[in-house]
Write a protein that holds these residues in place. Structure first.
Motif, PDB file in Angstrom:
ATOM      1  N   PRO A   1     -41.587   3.657   5.038  1.00 47.07           N
ATOM      2  CA  PRO A   1     -42.701   4.476   4.542  1.00 47.07           C
ATOM      3  C   PRO A   1     -43.151   5.512   5.569  1.00 47.07           C
TER       4      PRO A   1
ATOM      5  N   ILE B   1     -40.657   8.351   5.604  1.00 43.95           N
ATOM      6  CA  ILE B   1     -40.801   9.214   4.433  1.00 43.95           C
ATOM      7  C   ILE B   1     -41.971  10.188   4.640  1.00 43.95           C
TER       8      ILE B   1
ATOM      9  N   GLU C   1     -37.332  10.151  -5.681  1.00 44.67           N
ATOM     10  CA  GLU C   1     -38.561   9.499  -6.153  1.00 44.67           C
ATOM     11  C   GLU C   1     -39.612   9.472  -5.054  1.00 44.67           C
ATOM     12  N   GLU C   2     -39.146   9.099  -3.866  1.00 42.96           N
ATOM     13  CA  GLU C   2     -40.094   8.969  -2.758  1.00 42.96           C
ATOM     14  C   GLU C   2     -40.656  10.321  -2.320  1.00 42.96           C
TER      15      GLU C   2
END
Ligand code: ADP
Ligand code: MG
Length: 689
Positions: free
Chosen positions: A466, A469, A509-510
């Motif tokens: 995370p 990203i 998507e992320e």
């Protein structure tokens, strides 16, 4: 030599006593077809059977003991087992056999003496040895015993017996055994080949087991040396085809040189000038040049090669430039045209996408001498590609090309052969380069253009995805681009492509709202190029790629790279990948993403990469951590496989190997064919240089 070797072929294994079709088939699984294969079936290591350990002080692990049988019995409720107690002056131990013949029980009679080799284990009932190898005690010192790569249905014992048979064949002094004049490498040749083979397969009593395992016995060193010489000669013999021929003498005027460099948006580094100086000197001779430019990614090899092409052009000769992929060919075409077109050179790209008509026109122009530089992939080797006067061949990242292709380039000027220039970013330690490139001369661009900041490298666990990203999003929103490199556990390009596809979907998507693109080796060339073109043009923010981007792609705005599963790649490959970023445009980053837990070695490797930015230093370290095949680019093809030698272990002799090969070629060329046939076998040609 060659003639006698041909008259007397190497006998197949079936000529040995006791080798029928079934055994021959099993041997074939190990690649053993004839007596030579048996002789060169190198042991993996040896077992030390030279010492006899007192039973009372035998440590856990494999040992050899000798003692007297105290009792033998069959026991076991569920499973019958032969148990035998053996004793010497220091203690006793139980031998246990789960599989045994009735005769074994009768031979292990109390009072008889046996020598056993096996692993000592401690059980609740005391110390024991399960299924030891046994033989009647002799009281004499033992041997060290070679341990071979084996296969199902082929025991160490039968391999040793077969190899003993092969050694017996040597007593007849067969003509296929290479015989070299002692002056070729006096130190090693003082030890006869037969004797060296015997030392490896049947080490005499009192041989030093650790010296054996490290390849330090004189016989082992001698065999390794001869094998390395054979490999060096195999590499050389092709290049020599060149050296015997004539090449055009090419010279460049100071004025043209000045014109070229004046137009460049940068000034050449001292290293670039030095390397071009070396090339210039070669081109001025009528012997074909065979030169390798080694230089780290981004060191600026291309412009030096373009200068060589300019030199050819000024003398009325054409240049062929070969890249490993269409993408790179196109990139070359872009830069070469930019540099050379203003001076009047016509550079043309030959791709698989050109239609028949366009292609026909290009080829006609090439043959008519209206094309000065032809750029493409291996497609340049097609039959219908004919040059008018081919004077120079430039190969980028050469190890992907075959030598036969190299020789198949056609020119109307048949009596003169082109000069050869090869560019590689694979930093090969000098010693290994010597072996790999035979008698090619090597030029080193050991300096990066000024202003290049080293790529800041970080090691990050996949658990922090995370956070990564978020970093990516911020980077892209700030107007920059990035790579996401998928590397695969499996070696299959199909699986790699599949994984990359999944990754791209997930990342899209992320990174909702940003543009994620995908490129992998299974895509059609035109699709790949469309994606790359979009990335270059800034229409893609994050490019998910397999390692196809490893070589040469240049997108300065892409200053961030994430490498997945980085712990699985070699240092050299990681460094190559990392070289794709840091091509100008400010500070750049490389994130080595790994899947925890990380082994100690992997941790060390990634830390080395984080702290070191010199491709050659990394290559040296990689060499210590991995095998040489990797570095030499031959792992896939399996071309560089040694039987007795280990170029890492034996690297100290490589300079002398080169001298010996040169000496043989000059003074005893007739001895070379048998040497190659013995060490490299029938297909004794490298195909991937
Ligand atoms: P590689 O050796 O990896 O093939 P390239 O020849 O592609 O490197 O050069 C990398 C980049 O550096 C190119 O954009 C090239 O134009 C640029 N370049 C080459 N030489 C110099 C130099 N002396 N100064 C600045 N930039 C240079
Ligand atoms: Mg390049």
């Amino acid at each position: 030599m060659a003639a006698s070797a041909a008259q007397q072929p190497i006998p197949p294994v079936t000529t040995l006593r006791g080798v029928g079709p079934a055994l021959a088939a099993r041997l074939q699984k190990l690649g053993i077809m004839d007596v030579r294969d048996l002789l060169l079936h190198a042991p993996l290591r040896c077992e030390d059977r030279s010492r006899i350990t007192p039973i009372g002080s035998a440590p856990a692990g494999k040992v050899q003991i000798e003692g007297e049988v105290v009792m033998t019995d069959i026991s076991g409720r569920r499973r019958r087992m032969l148990v035998c107690v053996l004793r010497d002056g220091t203690g006793s131990i139980e031998l246990r056999f789960f599989h045994f013949s009735p005769s074994l029980r009768h031979r292990l009679v109390p009072g008889s003496h046996w020598r056993c080799y096996g692993e000592v284990k401690t059980s609740p009932s005391g110390r024991e040895m399960i299924h030891p190898e046994i033989q009647p005690a002799t009281g004499q010192a033992g041997h060290i015993l070679p341990v071979y790569p084996a296969t199902a249905g082929l025991s160490q014992k039968s391999l040793r017996r077969l190899i003993a048979g092969a050694l017996g064949v040597l007593e007849g002094a067969p003509a296929w055994l290479p015989r070299l004049p002692a002056a070729a490498f006096p130190e090693e040749l003082a030890f006869p080949l037969e004797e060296a083979l015997r030392q490896v397969h049947q080490p005499p009593p009192a041989s030093d087991a650790s010296a054996y395992n490290e390849g330090r016995l004189p016989g082992q060193r001698r065999l390794a040396f001869e094998e390395l010489v054979a490999h060096q000669l195999a590499f050389r013999s092709r290049a020599r085809v060149h050296a015997e021929e004539n090449a055009p003498m090419l010279e460049i005027s100071q004025a043209l040189l000045q014109q070229f460099v004046d137009r460049l948006p940068f000034t050449l580094t001292a290293a670039q000038w030095r390397v071009f100086g070396e090339i210039r000197e070669d081109l001025g001779k009528t012997v074909p040049m065979g030169r390798l430019i080694q230089g780290d990614v981004g060191s600026g090899k291309t412009v030096v090669a373009a200068l060589a092409a300019l030199t050819a052009w000024q003398n009325g000769w054409q240049t062929a430039v070969m890249a490993p992929t269409e993408l790179l060919a196109e990139q070359h075409w872009g830069t070469w045209s930019e540099w050379l077109a203003p001076l009047g050179l016509k550079s043309v790209l030959l791709t698989s996408r050109q239609g028949g008509k366009e292609r026909g026109r290009l080829l006609a122009e090439l043959l008519a001498g209206k094309v000065d530089v032809l750029i493409g992939t291996h497609a340049l080797f097609q039959e219908e590609v004919r040059f008018c006067r081919l004077g120079l061949v430039v190969v980028d990242e050469q190890h992907r090309f075959g030598v036969d292709q190299r020789l198949a380039l056609k020119s109307k000027a048949d009596q003169e052969k082109p000069h050869y220039l090869v560019m590689t970013a694979t930093p090969i330690p000098r010693t290994l380069a010597m072996l790999r490139y035979g008698d090619m001369d090597i030029s080193l661009i050991d300096e990066l253009p000024p202003g290049r900041e080293p790529v800041e490298t970080r090691v990050m666990s996949e658990e922090k995805r995370p956070r990564l990203i978020a970093i990516l999003r911020r980077w892209i929103v700030a107007g920059r681009q990035a790579y996401w490199v998928c590397t695969l556990i499996e070696e299959s390009e199909a699986l790699a492509a599949e994984a990359a596809e999944k990754t791209a979907v997930l990342l899209q998507e992320e990174l909702d709202g940003l543009r994620v693109g995908l490129v992998h080796g299974r895509m059609k060339a035109e699709d790949k190029e469309a994606v790359m073109a979009a990335f270059k043009a800034g229409a893609i923010d994050l490019l998910v790629a397999t390692t196809v981007i490893e070589v040469g792609v240049d997108v300065p705005n892409a200053g961030l790279m994430v490498i997945e599963n980085s712990e699985r790649l070699g240092l050299a490959q990681l460094h190559q990948l990392r070289g794709r970023v840091g091509r100008g445009g400010g500070q750049s980053f490389c994130i080595l993403f790994y899947r925890p837990p990380l082994s100690a070695t992997a941790q060390r490797r990634l830390a080395i990469l984080r702290d070191c930015h010199d491709g050659f230093v990394l290559a040296e370290k990689d060499l210590a951590l991995r095998g040489p095949g990797e570095l030499l680019g031959t792992r896939q093809s399996g071309a560089l496989r040694f039987k007795m030698a280990d170029p890492v272990r034996d690297r100290d002799v490589l300079p002398r190997v080169r001298d010996a090969a040169e000496w043989l070629q000059r003074n005893a060329p007739e001895a070379v064919p048998a040497l190659l046939a013995f060490w490299l076998g029938e297909g004794n040609r490298y195909v991937d240089v």
